[in-house]
Enzyme design. Structure first.
Site, PDB file in Angstrom:
ATOM      1  N   GLU A  51       0.823  -1.210   0.000  1.00  0.00           N
ATOM      2  CA  GLU A  51       0.000   0.000   0.000  1.00  0.00           C
ATOM      3  C   GLU A  51       0.856   1.259   0.000  1.00  0.00           C
ATOM      4  O   GLU A  51       0.535   2.240  -0.663  1.00  0.00           O
ATOM      5  CB  GLU A  51      -0.966   0.003   1.197  1.00  0.00           C
ATOM      6  CG  GLU A  51      -2.068  -1.042   1.114  1.00  0.00           C
ATOM      7  CD  GLU A  51      -2.963  -0.882  -0.109  1.00  0.00           C
ATOM      8  OE1 GLU A  51      -2.946   0.199  -0.731  1.00  0.00           O
ATOM      9  OE2 GLU A  51      -3.673  -1.844  -0.431  1.00  0.00           O
ATOM     10  N   TYR A 132      -6.135   6.977   3.747  1.00  0.00           N
ATOM     11  CA  TYR A 132      -6.303   5.874   2.806  1.00  0.00           C
ATOM     12  C   TYR A 132      -5.635   4.594   3.316  1.00  0.00           C
ATOM     13  O   TYR A 132      -6.249   3.529   3.409  1.00  0.00           O
ATOM     14  CB  TYR A 132      -5.748   6.229   1.412  1.00  0.00           C
ATOM     15  CG  TYR A 132      -5.561   4.967   0.612  1.00  0.00           C
ATOM     16  CD1 TYR A 132      -6.656   4.324   0.049  1.00  0.00           C
ATOM     17  CD2 TYR A 132      -4.312   4.350   0.521  1.00  0.00           C
ATOM     18  CE1 TYR A 132      -6.516   3.115  -0.614  1.00  0.00           C
ATOM     19  CE2 TYR A 132      -4.162   3.144  -0.133  1.00  0.00           C
ATOM     20  CZ  TYR A 132      -5.260   2.528  -0.695  1.00  0.00           C
ATOM     21  OH  TYR A 132      -5.131   1.323  -1.321  1.00  0.00           O
ATOM     22  N   ASP A 150      -9.580   5.786  -2.327  1.00  0.00           N
ATOM     23  CA  ASP A 150      -8.443   6.272  -3.112  1.00  0.00           C
ATOM     24  C   ASP A 150      -8.995   6.949  -4.365  1.00  0.00           C
ATOM     25  O   ASP A 150     -10.207   7.156  -4.492  1.00  0.00           O
ATOM     26  CB  ASP A 150      -7.513   5.110  -3.467  1.00  0.00           C
ATOM     27  CG  ASP A 150      -8.120   4.223  -4.531  1.00  0.00           C
ATOM     28  OD1 ASP A 150      -9.361   4.158  -4.617  1.00  0.00           O
ATOM     29  OD2 ASP A 150      -7.369   3.612  -5.295  1.00  0.00           O
TER      30      ASP A 150
END
Length: 344
Positions: A51, A132, A150
DNA sequence: AAAACGTGGGT
DNA sequence: TACCCAAGTTT
């Protein structure tokens, strides 16, 4: 009752998650950091690492970096024990180098804590983990019903609910709408399904609405607006900046320096240069210098033209004179690789 | 809260 | 070519 209020009501809204999860079961992309649909969650370390690498970065660019990082450092304890310079060198070329500095700081905190926290709030307190990424790790690695928003999800939701407010002003509204869609079951798969949908079907331009599992629910499509949403405010122009870089080298050595930890290319290995905002710096060696050429590089907020001068590594006043055998140009950021390419 | 922060690929 | 965009965070 307007369309949006109608879509918010249960039968239609509640059908989004099952519909999308069914599509995901059939169409999920296979990725090294992803568990197959319906499987137990992936290791939090790999979810976190992927991520962070994927922040503002394409899947194609991340693949090789993820593979190298997980080979070198198979778990968070291993990464926490790594040398700063090695991590910066391995990150070189991926961009947004604050991510690498925060990655290491985060790994060390997590290792000291004995492992990753499993709530969004605790994750968001760690370096480099914002709204996020905290939601993504909580949902994907810990099966928590957090809403992951996102750029893909913003686009999907803006179209689904035909939100015409321009970005970034629309963001709070899009988050609120996205929250109404998050299911209690399989929230991690749902988050990845929303992002896959945005990446492969509900694309910025030329969305493949005919293939979309939500097309009959989509207000933008009904209005013929899918390709135009979300709207965006105009961007400021990109200024041109000029600078000079010095390549002090001979057959056996190269002069490099470690850039300051903060700011542009912070913490990366570089060739000495002037500032690129009009700040002057003297040459790092006595010269004489000859012009090798010019490097052009586009950053997010400015364009840089860098004049590259070459000279002997004598009369050095700063930097680190490396034996050529110890100099690996793949540990340089993209801009500096272009400078190095001029020397060859 | 607007600006800073990289890079490469697609159109 | 020029512009857009990509699984954002920090200050």
């Amino acid at each position: 009752m307007n369309n949006r209020a109608n879509l918010r009501e249960t039968p239609v809204r509640a059908s989004v998650a099952p519909r999308l999860l069914g599509w995901y079961d059939r169409h999920a992309r296979v990725l090294p950091w992803r568990a197959p649909p319906g499987s137990p969650p992936m290791d939090p370390y790999r979810v976190w690492l992927s991520e962070v690498m994927l922040q503002q970065t394409t899947v194609a660019a991340v693949r090789g970096y993820f593979e190298r990082f997980t080979t070198l450092w198979p778990d968070v304890q291993a990464l926490a024990a790594a040398e700063d310079t090695q991590v910066m060198g391995e990150w070189a070329g991926l961009g947004y180098y604050a991510r690498a500095r925060n990655l290491l700081a985060c790994a060390r905190q997590v290792a000291a804590m004995g492992g990753f926290p499993d709530t969004r709030q605790a994750l968001a307190a760690l370096p480099g983990i914002g709204p996020y990424t905290s939601a993504a790790i909580a949902a994907i690695a810990f099966d928590r019903a957090e809403t992951v928003v996102d750029g893909n999800v913003e686009r999907v939701v803006a179209r689904l609910f035909a939100v015409k407010t321009p970005m970034p002003a629309a963001k709070p509204e899009l988050v609120a709408l996205a929250e109404t869609l998050t299911p209690d079951r399989r929230p991690g798969d749902f988050a990845q399904a929303m992002m896959d949908l945005g990446a492969t079907i509900c694309t910025p331009r030329n969305p493949a609405c005919a293939l979309c599992p939500l097309n009959d629910l989509c207000h933008a499509r009904a209005l013929g607006l899918a390709a135009e949403l979300p709207r965006k405010s105009p961007k400021p122009p990109r200024p041109l900046r000029l600078g000079t870089a010095w390549l002090a080298l001979d057959a056996g050595h190269v002069l490099v320096e470690r850039r300051p930890a903060k700011g542009l290319l912070g913490g990366t290995l570089a060739f000495p240069s002037t500032g690129w905002d009009g700040t002057e710096h003297p040459p790092p060696a006595a010269g004489p210098w000859r012009e090798l050429g010019e490097v052009r590089h586009i950053f997010t907020h400015f364009e840089l033209h860098l004049t590259v001068l070459a000279g002997p590594p004598q009369g050095i006043n700063r930097g680190l004179l490396l034996p050529r055998a110890d100099f690996d140009p793949t540990t340089l950021p993209g801009l500096m690789r272009k400078v190095w390419a001029l020397a060859r």
